[in-house]
Design a protein around this motif. Structure first.
Motif, PDB file in Angstrom:
ATOM      1  N   ASN A  13       3.577 -69.300 -22.023  1.00 17.30           N
ATOM      2  CA  ASN A  13       2.697 -68.713 -21.009  1.00 17.30           C
ATOM      3  C   ASN A  13       3.285 -68.886 -19.611  1.00 17.30           C
ATOM      4  OD1 ASN A  13       0.836 -67.837 -22.867  1.00 17.30           O
ATOM      5  ND2 ASN A  13      -0.742 -69.356 -22.376  1.00 17.30           N
ATOM      6  N   ILE A  14       3.863 -70.059 -19.364  1.00 17.71           N
ATOM      7  CA  ILE A  14       4.462 -70.315 -18.046  1.00 17.71           C
ATOM      8  C   ILE A  14       5.640 -69.372 -17.808  1.00 17.71           C
ATOM      9  CG2 ILE A  14       5.757 -72.010 -16.672  1.00 17.71           C
ATOM     10  CD1 ILE A  14       4.018 -74.199 -18.019  1.00 17.71           C
ATOM     11  N   LEU A  15       6.522 -69.268 -18.810  1.00 18.98           N
ATOM     12  CA  LEU A  15       7.698 -68.402 -18.659  1.00 18.98           C
ATOM     13  C   LEU A  15       7.281 -66.962 -18.367  1.00 18.98           C
ATOM     14  CD1 LEU A  15       9.882 -69.808 -21.589  1.00 18.98           C
ATOM     15  CD2 LEU A  15      10.321 -70.044 -19.116  1.00 18.98           C
ATOM     16  N   ILE A  16       6.231 -66.525 -19.075  1.00 19.05           N
ATOM     17  CA  ILE A  16       5.794 -65.132 -18.910  1.00 19.05           C
ATOM     18  C   ILE A  16       5.160 -64.916 -17.536  1.00 19.05           C
ATOM     19  CG2 ILE A  16       4.127 -63.431 -19.770  1.00 19.05           C
ATOM     20  CD1 ILE A  16       4.835 -64.378 -22.605  1.00 19.05           C
ATOM     21  N   THR A  17       4.345 -65.873 -17.086  1.00 17.40           N
ATOM     22  CA  THR A  17       3.760 -65.699 -15.743  1.00 17.40           C
ATOM     23  C   THR A  17       4.835 -65.769 -14.660  1.00 17.40           C
ATOM     24  OG1 THR A  17       3.188 -68.038 -15.759  1.00 17.40           O
ATOM     25  CG2 THR A  17       1.399 -66.515 -16.204  1.00 17.40           C
ATOM     26  N   GLU A  18       5.880 -66.539 -14.922  1.00 19.72           N
ATOM     27  CA  GLU A  18       6.971 -66.607 -13.936  1.00 19.72           C
ATOM     28  C   GLU A  18       7.672 -65.261 -13.764  1.00 19.72           C
ATOM     29  OE1 GLU A  18       9.373 -69.868 -15.247  1.00 19.72           O
ATOM     30  OE2 GLU A  18       8.197 -71.358 -14.117  1.00 19.72           O
ATOM     31  N   MET A  19       7.551 -64.406 -14.775  1.00 17.23           N
ATOM     32  CA  MET A  19       8.116 -63.060 -14.639  1.00 17.23           C
ATOM     33  C   MET A  19       7.171 -62.118 -13.910  1.00 17.23           C
ATOM     34  SD  MET A  19      10.084 -62.303 -18.213  1.00 17.23           S
ATOM     35  CE  MET A  19      10.548 -60.663 -17.658  1.00 17.23           C
ATOM     36  N   GLY A  20       6.034 -62.640 -13.450  1.00 20.39           N
ATOM     37  CA  GLY A  20       5.140 -61.840 -12.621  1.00 20.39           C
ATOM     38  C   GLY A  20       3.955 -61.231 -13.357  1.00 20.39           C
ATOM     39  N   LEU A  21       3.820 -61.478 -14.656  1.00 19.85           N
ATOM     40  CA  LEU A  21       2.650 -60.954 -15.364  1.00 19.85           C
ATOM     41  C   LEU A  21       1.478 -61.909 -15.123  1.00 19.85           C
ATOM     42  CD1 LEU A  21       1.955 -58.558 -17.310  1.00 19.85           C
ATOM     43  CD2 LEU A  21       2.123 -60.213 -19.171  1.00 19.85           C
ATOM     44  N   PRO A  22       0.353 -61.369 -14.588  1.00 18.33           N
ATOM     45  CA  PRO A  22      -0.764 -62.290 -14.309  1.00 18.33           C
ATOM     46  C   PRO A  22      -1.361 -62.860 -15.593  1.00 18.33           C
ATOM     47  CG  PRO A  22      -1.353 -60.017 -13.769  1.00 18.33           C
ATOM     48  CD  PRO A  22       0.070 -59.999 -14.192  1.00 18.33           C
ATOM     49  N   LEU A  23      -1.976 -64.030 -15.441  1.00 18.73           N
ATOM     50  CA  LEU A  23      -2.518 -64.766 -16.574  1.00 18.73           C
ATOM     51  C   LEU A  23      -3.573 -63.970 -17.340  1.00 18.73           C
ATOM     52  CD1 LEU A  23      -1.712 -67.626 -17.338  1.00 18.73           C
ATOM     53  CD2 LEU A  23      -3.854 -68.401 -16.336  1.00 18.73           C
ATOM     54  N   ASP A  24      -4.306 -63.099 -16.641  1.00 19.38           N
ATOM     55  CA  ASP A  24      -5.356 -62.369 -17.344  1.00 19.38           C
ATOM     56  C   ASP A  24      -4.799 -61.186 -18.141  1.00 19.38           C
ATOM     57  OD1 ASP A  24      -4.767 -60.593 -15.368  1.00 19.38           O
ATOM     58  OD2 ASP A  24      -6.763 -60.612 -14.429  1.00 19.38           O
ATOM     59  N   ARG A  25      -3.459 -61.159 -18.253  1.00 25.11           N
ATOM     60  CA  ARG A  25      -2.860 -60.135 -19.124  1.00 25.11           C
ATOM     61  C   ARG A  25      -2.003 -60.785 -20.220  1.00 25.11           C
ATOM     62  NH1 ARG A  25      -0.420 -56.092 -14.893  1.00 25.11           N
ATOM     63  NH2 ARG A  25       0.559 -55.159 -16.747  1.00 25.11           N
ATOM     64  N   ILE A  26      -2.327 -62.061 -20.512  1.00 23.29           N
ATOM     65  CA  ILE A  26      -1.632 -62.749 -21.600  1.00 23.29           C
ATOM     66  C   ILE A  26      -2.682 -63.272 -22.587  1.00 23.29           C
ATOM     67  CG2 ILE A  26      -0.047 -64.619 -22.225  1.00 23.29           C
ATOM     68  CD1 ILE A  26       0.840 -64.702 -19.305  1.00 23.29           C
ATOM     69  N   ALA A  27      -2.407 -63.101 -23.861  1.00 23.33           N
ATOM     70  CA  ALA A  27      -3.202 -63.767 -24.898  1.00 23.33           C
ATOM     71  C   ALA A  27      -2.215 -64.535 -25.749  1.00 23.33           C
ATOM     72  CB  ALA A  27      -3.949 -62.750 -25.748  1.00 23.33           C
ATOM     73  N   PHE A  28      -2.570 -65.762 -26.167  1.00 26.64           N
ATOM     74  CA  PHE A  28      -1.578 -66.468 -26.974  1.00 26.64           C
ATOM     75  C   PHE A  28      -1.957 -66.549 -28.449  1.00 26.64           C
ATOM     76  CE2 PHE A  28      -2.852 -70.783 -28.040  1.00 26.64           C
ATOM     77  CZ  PHE A  28      -3.769 -71.152 -27.074  1.00 26.64           C
ATOM     78  N   ASP A  29      -0.896 -66.600 -29.247  1.00 22.60           N
ATOM     79  CA  ASP A  29      -1.016 -66.616 -30.704  1.00 22.60           C
ATOM     80  C   ASP A  29      -0.357 -67.894 -31.187  1.00 22.60           C
ATOM     81  OD1 ASP A  29      -0.452 -66.292 -33.453  1.00 22.60           O
ATOM     82  OD2 ASP A  29       1.281 -65.033 -33.010  1.00 22.60           O
ATOM     83  N   PRO A  30      -1.136 -68.870 -31.677  1.00 18.97           N
ATOM     84  CA  PRO A  30      -0.526 -70.130 -32.114  1.00 18.97           C
ATOM     85  C   PRO A  30       0.026 -70.068 -33.542  1.00 18.97           C
ATOM     86  CG  PRO A  30      -2.918 -70.309 -32.208  1.00 18.97           C
ATOM     87  CD  PRO A  30      -2.607 -68.903 -31.766  1.00 18.97           C
ATOM     88  N   LEU A  31       0.207 -68.875 -34.097  1.00 17.19           N
ATOM     89  CA  LEU A  31       0.687 -68.707 -35.476  1.00 17.19           C
ATOM     90  C   LEU A  31      -0.205 -69.466 -36.453  1.00 17.19           C
ATOM     91  CD1 LEU A  31       4.581 -68.789 -35.167  1.00 17.19           C
ATOM     92  CD2 LEU A  31       3.119 -66.843 -35.695  1.00 17.19           C
ATOM     93  N   VAL A  32      -1.387 -68.927 -36.634  1.00 24.04           N
ATOM     94  CA  VAL A  32      -2.398 -69.613 -37.441  1.00 24.04           C
ATOM     95  C   VAL A  32      -2.048 -69.598 -38.916  1.00 24.04           C
ATOM     96  CG1 VAL A  32      -4.142 -68.920 -35.775  1.00 24.04           C
ATOM     97  CG2 VAL A  32      -3.807 -67.542 -37.835  1.00 24.04           C
ATOM     98  N   GLY A  33      -2.558 -70.592 -39.639  1.00 22.88           N
ATOM     99  CA  GLY A  33      -2.487 -70.588 -41.099  1.00 22.88           C
ATOM    100  C   GLY A  33      -3.868 -70.250 -41.645  1.00 22.88           C
ATOM    101  N   ALA A  34      -3.912 -69.821 -42.896  1.00 21.34           N
ATOM    102  CA  ALA A  34      -5.191 -69.447 -43.494  1.00 21.34           C
ATOM    103  C   ALA A  34      -5.923 -70.669 -44.026  1.00 21.34           C
ATOM    104  CB  ALA A  34      -4.968 -68.454 -44.629  1.00 21.34           C
ATOM    105  N   LEU A  35      -7.183 -70.475 -44.347  1.00 18.78           N
ATOM    106  CA  LEU A  35      -7.972 -71.468 -45.066  1.00 18.78           C
ATOM    107  C   LEU A  35      -7.157 -71.974 -46.254  1.00 18.78           C
ATOM    108  CD1 LEU A  35     -10.725 -72.822 -45.672  1.00 18.78           C
ATOM    109  CD2 LEU A  35     -11.351 -70.751 -46.927  1.00 18.78           C
ATOM    110  N   GLY A  36      -7.014 -73.300 -46.334  1.00 18.31           N
ATOM    111  CA  GLY A  36      -6.269 -73.885 -47.444  1.00 18.31           C
ATOM    112  C   GLY A  36      -4.768 -73.930 -47.220  1.00 18.31           C
ATOM    113  N   TYR A  37      -4.297 -73.270 -46.184  1.00 19.70           N
ATOM    114  CA  TYR A  37      -2.850 -73.204 -45.931  1.00 19.70           C
ATOM    115  C   TYR A  37      -2.554 -73.589 -44.486  1.00 19.70           C
ATOM    116  CZ  TYR A  37      -2.945 -71.061 -50.460  1.00 19.70           C
ATOM    117  OH  TYR A  37      -3.164 -70.853 -51.799  1.00 19.70           O
TER     118      TYR A  37
END
Ligand code: SF4
Lengths: 443, 312
Positions: B189-213
């Protein structure tokens, strides 16, 4: 637990007589707060002060034992709001409800089958809840007897009628069932019954204020083997109340210092299952459901297993040969670590690829590939030892193994130790299907 | 006896993102999930259903069935997703994958544009998952979709530069994807905002696992990220994207039609997807990318209940 030195100091005699071995009462209080002294060292402390200090040193959420025999279990003793702060201690007990107006034996037999195997571990429901929907004491007693005769699980007895509860406890009381529930109208009778059988008693309020009131009344009658029900049944209210009760307990608000029960019961079994899973994650000590169908229970049991794992202690799978999709002698051999998430990722993506394969998790004390490599636990030697010990190369006809791409540097030495080909696989397990397509099936 | 309700005084809130032609708002919460008694959740969690730009190869029958007549037509498929009531359409450019058709940037951009033009809900565009290839195709896609206010991803530590520059230039938002580590999420998120994209245009994906996994890892990352956001850590205060469908439908509990001891597949598969989703919703997930319309319906029914007021 919890009290500051100053709070303790207020309870001490303030004689500063030094008999406790400390120069002043305040110094003694500080030692007590730090857990470095025992109250017994002060001969002058009053009984009232002793009781207050003992109560204050009780755990924030009391430990409650449910049932008797091999299926007995415990709830409570929780210390955090978020599992990442430490861990959740005692997994939520899952109770399946049966009505005294239905075929109790048939449903109990279904409940007995709600046992699931997951990587060699058995996970099951924990209780049978018998509800006195008929309003008839004799019918309730019959249903309780049938349930008890047909299951080893502890019972949860649901009736607001103290007379019906008394009859049911004559049958089941020796096995420490949970008594549900003491409310504003019946609490004196219910407390007397629970006391007689030393059975855990649910205190049911109509809201949080009413619940706190009732708990104080029950405690004043000398009973503390309690479970709390705030009375909420709507999802958002239950989440709010469960959060409040846990927060208050951790702040040592004593009336809420007990485990809770939450009712997910819903005519729609999918909604019920989603609610139950939510209550498992949101602090319920016991969750009650109607469905006895495995497709509705398995998700809840699985989530309980996941949420109640200790985040500080990685869970490991056994280091053995895992056979996926019936592999034959030409199937690939994938080496990973025995960190359960590593194993599950590799297994899941291998299954997704539809290529039958063997997975060999090396025992790295349950830590992931790169961490284990850095820690010297995932090395050419440990890989070679495991491969030899499990004899996997004798099961296949290609004399090769595949190691994770992140530890490509280990390939040369491992090949030397094993005298086999060591193929470098993808860095992430998600790359397995495409790796098989490009590198294995074309081989 | 009056209980003094324990309320946290949060000092900050999650950024609010605006997507699509009609300005769908997501995020913006100033409390932990569904604790309406101590803060606001101005927008409910939103859903998208996935659309592939080629017929999916590994979907079980139960998942193909609701889209049986449109699996080869991304535009028709996207319209169907809107009919099913999704808040958004998530177009996955699978054909660009070197293992499949290795489609070019121009080809996939054309499909993305056709889909965007056929719908009036926001479009999420997902690459093929190969970082290098996505770094090439997504900037071209972003250009073709100029002005549509799409959510484009996934940008990773290896390819975020080209994607972020294009997302920023053509008025979109980005999904920043980092594997299961809160510090890596924050760093990206920091790297991306440093390129000038405002924070309200970033969503993060923590690479979720499924139930049981491995669901518990992402669950705790989300809880920690929400605590961080509410206590003033701006670089964690972005909406969270949960790729629930992709993960849940890998699980054999969802995919396997015939395991008698687990019960019939229909409810089991739907519950595998919805339980994965609801679990992330109570941990702080914001944007839910699902696959089965029935799961979405059930998830929304759950959210309806969870959004009800619970003030004391
Ligand atoms: S023995 Fe008791 S009264 Fe005497 S100094 Fe110690 S704490 Fe104070």
């Amino acid at each position: 637990m919890g009290l500051t030195g100053l709070e303790i100091f207020k309870q001490l005699p303030k004689k500063n007589c030094k008999e406790c071995g400390q120069p002043t009462c305040l110094a003694f209080a500080m030692q007590l707060a730090a857990g470095k002294a025992s109250l017994d060292a002060c001969p002058y402390v009053s009984d009232a002060a002793r009781e207050a200090l003992d109560a204050a040193s009780a755990p924030p959420v009391a430990l409650v034992k449910i049932g008797a025999g091999e299926k007995a279990f415990q709830i409570g003793n929780e210390t955090v709001l978020f599992r990442h702060d430490k861990r959740f201690e005692h997994p939520t007990g899952i109770a399946i409800q049966v009505s005294d107006t239905e075929d109790v034996k048939a449903k109990v037999e279904k409940i007995n089958k709600l046992v699931f195997d997951r990587v060699g571990q058995v996970h099951e429901v924990n209780m049978v809840a018998v509800a006195n929907d008929s309003g008839d004491a004799a019918k309730f007693a019959d249903a309780v007897k049938t349930a008890q005769d047909n299951t080893a699980y502890p019972l949860l007895l649901i009736s607001g009628d103290a007379g019906a509860m008394e009859k049911a406890l004559e049958i089941a009381g020796a096995n420490k069932p949970v008594v549900y529930a003491a409310d504003a109208n019946n609490y004196e009778a219910m407390v007397a019954l629970a006391k007689k059988y030393e059975a855990p008693l649910v205190v049911k309020g109509s809201d949080l204020n009413n619940l706190a009131d009732l708990v104080e009344k029950v405690v004043a009658l000398g009973y503390k083997n309690l479970i709390l029900d705030s009375g909420a049944r709507e999802l958002s209210k239950v989440v709010a109340d469960q959060t409040q009760i846990r927060r208050q307990a951790l702040k040592l608000f004593r009336p809420f210092g007990y485990p809770t029960i939450a009712f997910a019961n819903n005519d729609d079994p999918i909604m019920e299952s989603m609610y139950a899973s939510t209550y498992v994650a949101k602090y319920a000590g016991i969750v009650v459901m109607n469905s006895a169908e495995p497709q509705h229970i398995l998700p809840v049991i699985t989530l309980r297993l996941n949420v109640y794992t200790d985040p500080q202690k990685p869970i490991a799978v056994e280091s053995k040969i895992y056979e996926l999709l019936n592999p034959g002698p030409d199937a690939p051999v994938l080496v990973t670590t025995n960190f359960s998430l590593s194993y599950f990722c590799v297994a899941g993506d291998t299954e997704a690829s539809r290529v039958p394969a063997y997975i060999i998790p090396v025992d790295t004390d349950g830590i992931s590939v790169l961490t284990a490599w850095a820690a010297g636990k995932f090395t050419p030697e440990t890989i070679a030892d495991t491969v030899k010990k499990l004899g996997i190369l004798e099961k296949v006809n290609h004399n090769s193994i595949i190691i994770p791409g992140g530890v490509a540097v280990l390939s040369g030495k491992t090949a030397e130790l094993l005298g086999c080909e060591v193929i470098v696989g993808p860095r992430e397990s998600a790359g397995i299907p495409s790796f098989f397509k490009q590198r294995w099936l074309n081989k | 006896m009056a209980v003094t309700i324990a309320k946290e005084r949060w000092t900050s809130k999650v950024a609010e993102m605006t997507l699509g032609p009609k300005g769908l708002k997501v995020g913006g919460e100033s409390t932990l999930p569904f604790l309406h008694f101590e803060g606001e959740m101005p927008n409910r969690p939103v859903t998208a259903l996935e659309v592939f730009d080629m017929e999916p190869q590994d979907w079980p029958d139960i998942l193909k069935e609701p889209f049986a007549d449109v699996l080869n037509d991304p535009v028709a498929w996207a319209k169907k997703v809107v009919e099913y009531g999704a808040d958004m359409v998530a177009l996955r450019l699978m054909s660009a994958h070197p293992d499949w058709k290795d489609a070019s940037a121009d080809e996939v951009a054309k499909t993305a544009k056709a889909v965007a033009e056929a719908i009036d809900v926001p479009l999420i565009v997902l690459g093929c998952g190969v970082e290098e290839k996505d770094g090439q195709i997504l900037p071209v896609v972003a250009e073709a979709l100029e002005g549509k206010k799409c959510l484009i991803g996934c940008a990773t530590a290896d390819n975020y530069k080209s994607i972020t520059a294009a997302v920023n230039g053509y008025g979109h938002s980005v999904i920043a994807s980092s594997p299961l580590d809160i510090n890596l999420c924050k760093q990206l998120n920091i790297l991306i905002t440093e390129m000038g994209l405002p924070l309200d245009r970033i969503a993060f994906d923590p690479l979720v696992g499924a139930l049981g996994y491995g669901i518990e890892y992402a669950y705790s990352i989300m809880e920690r990220a929400r605590m961080g956001a509410l206590t003033g850590d701006k670089m964690l205060a972005t909406p969270i994207v949960c790729f629930v469908g992709m993960e849940a439908w890998k699980a054999k509990e969802a995919k396997d039609p015939d395991v008698p001891e687990w019960g019939p597949q229909a409810d089991r598969a739907i519950l595998w997807e919805t339980t994965t989703a609801t679990t992330f919703a109570i941990a702080g997930g914001t944007i839910f990318i699902l696959r089965h319309p029935e799961s979405m319906k059930r998830f929304n029914a759950f959210i309806d209940e969870a959004m009800k007021p619970n003030a004391y």
